[in-house]
Design an enzyme around this catalytic site. Sequence first.
Site, short mmCIF file in Angstrom:
data_model
loop_
_atom_site.label_atom_id
_atom_site.label_comp_id
_atom_site.label_asym_id
_atom_site.label_seq_id
_atom_site.Cartn_x
_atom_site.Cartn_y
_atom_site.Cartn_z
N HIS A 1 1.10 -1.34 0.18
CA HIS A 1 -0.53 -0.34 0.21
C HIS A 1 0.72 1.86 -0.19
O HIS A 1 0.73 2.28 0.62
CB HIS A 1 -1.37 -0.03 1.11
CG HIS A 1 -2.11 -0.91 1.38
ND1 HIS A 1 -3.07 -1.57 0.15
CD2 HIS A 1 -1.42 -2.55 1.97
CE1 HIS A 1 -3.63 -2.18 0.91
NE2 HIS A 1 -3.10 -3.01 1.64
N ASN B 1 -10.38 -3.37 1.75
CA ASN B 1 -9.51 -3.21 0.15
C ASN B 1 -10.73 -3.14 -0.98
O ASN B 1 -12.34 -3.25 -0.55
CB ASN B 1 -9.22 -4.43 -0.22
CG ASN B 1 -7.76 -4.69 0.10
OD1 ASN B 1 -6.77 -3.72 0.48
ND2 ASN B 1 -7.65 -5.82 1.01
N TYR C 1 -0.36 -4.11 11.32
CA TYR C 1 -0.28 -2.21 10.78
C TYR C 1 0.33 -1.79 11.98
O TYR C 1 1.34 -0.63 11.82
CB TYR C 1 -1.56 -2.27 10.69
CG TYR C 1 -2.13 -2.50 8.84
CD1 TYR C 1 -2.32 -4.14 8.65
CD2 TYR C 1 -2.54 -1.32 8.42
CE1 TYR C 1 -2.57 -4.24 7.47
CE2 TYR C 1 -2.52 -2.27 7.40
CZ TYR C 1 -2.77 -3.82 6.67
OH TYR C 1 -3.30 -3.57 5.13
#
Length: 485
Positions: free
Chosen positions: A54, A127, A337
């Site tokens: 990303h 997504n 993350y």
Amino acid sequence: MSQRVLTTESGAPVADNQNSATAGTGGPLLLQDQHLLEKLARFNRERIPERVVHARGSGAYGHFEVTDDVTEFTYADFLSTVGRRTEVFVRFSTVADSLGGADAVRDPRGFAVKFYTEEGNYDLVGNNTPVFFIKDPIKFPDFIHSQKRDPFTGRQEPDNVWDFWAHSPEATHQVTWLMGDRGIPASYRHMNGYGSHTYQWTNSAGEAFFVKYHFKTNQGIRSLSAEQAAETVGRDANSHQTDLLQAIERGVRPSWTLYVQLMPAAEADGYRFNPFDVTKVWPHQDYPLRRVGRLVLDRNPDNVFAEVEQAAFSPNNFVPGIGPSPDKMLQGRLFAYADAHRYRLGVNHTLLAVNAPKATTARNYGRDGLMAANAQGRGAKNYEPNSYDGPAETGRPLSAPLAVGGHTGTHAAPQHTKDDDFFQAGELYRLMSAEEKSRLIANIAGGLSQVSRDDVIEKNLAHFHAADPEYGRRVEEAVRALRED
């Protein structure tokens, strides 16, 4: 009005920003030229580590407005009242390419929403596809390695891409999505967004529901063919960024309607396939879409680096009434993350303006670290519990507890009666029109035919045959024809 004075970072006025200090006219530079050294040293450090995935992204601010009552299913405060608005920041992205890649490529798109709620920031990280390639996070680093540049050739290799998929039959559903018409969105405005994972909602009575999020674009779905995408990349590699920026600047307000699917928690164990498997969707006839609200984007960031590149989304940022599910991929992301942001941006990245709460104030005992700026006041204690009126726990969990049992170990996901890696891929194929099927076959064959090993090709063909006999036959014929040319 007098012109503002240029200064160094310490605030001293700069006398000359055009010429470096030298030892005499034409002589060597001087180490004492603090302004020169400061500029060069800062320039060397302008870039931070880019996201491994990303990396290439665009973003915008806006709001989310509740349009329908969902208090029967969650006590999340920002969803508690019809008409209530919450400020949001949304980041769109490609997945596999680097920060310098092109927008109009065949790749899933990230769709991450940060809700600045009065009970803290809620990050919904998804997504533009409702499914993913793998179902266990232990495979994620290997998957990404197979899709990114080869360490020897320095380019994406069909051998690596398809070899991994050959050994990962659960990827067949997502491969069918990726290689189909929606694999290259025409813009970020013209694609849907999905939470992809299964999450949990809890209502005020303590009842738990598992939930899937669907953001349906109000601009309509628009996608590019492979030929159109190649032309677009040649004309403007930043096509998606350009479109989003210019649309908002001219007053167009892109919007999406949020729907959810809700499964009472008690139904999960007996469902015909594992409802926490991110490679599968829940059929709408089983759990229909229920409208929740409207997401609107209306303001561009003032600084792309500060607000888009440094935006940090973490799936573990929940608010009361919303929590995780046993989805193994989600569970892995709850750690990965936030840890990625601590590496890229530092442990105090939550103090950056784009990441800090806006509708409330963060109060905790985190201290110090790189770029510490959270002054707590003179004499404030940095431990809890304490006797000095410091912030204290509520005693109320954010969501309902999940039941667990059995022995620890590296278990495969529990099997349900209809668990299968291929059925939903076949269902998706059979939903397509004749033209969509033809484009799908051509896209798959174009990549698979470049693979050098026959056994890897055969393993992939077996997956398409298992999904649907016609699907497999047509891919096989198309690959054979390309390899014979």
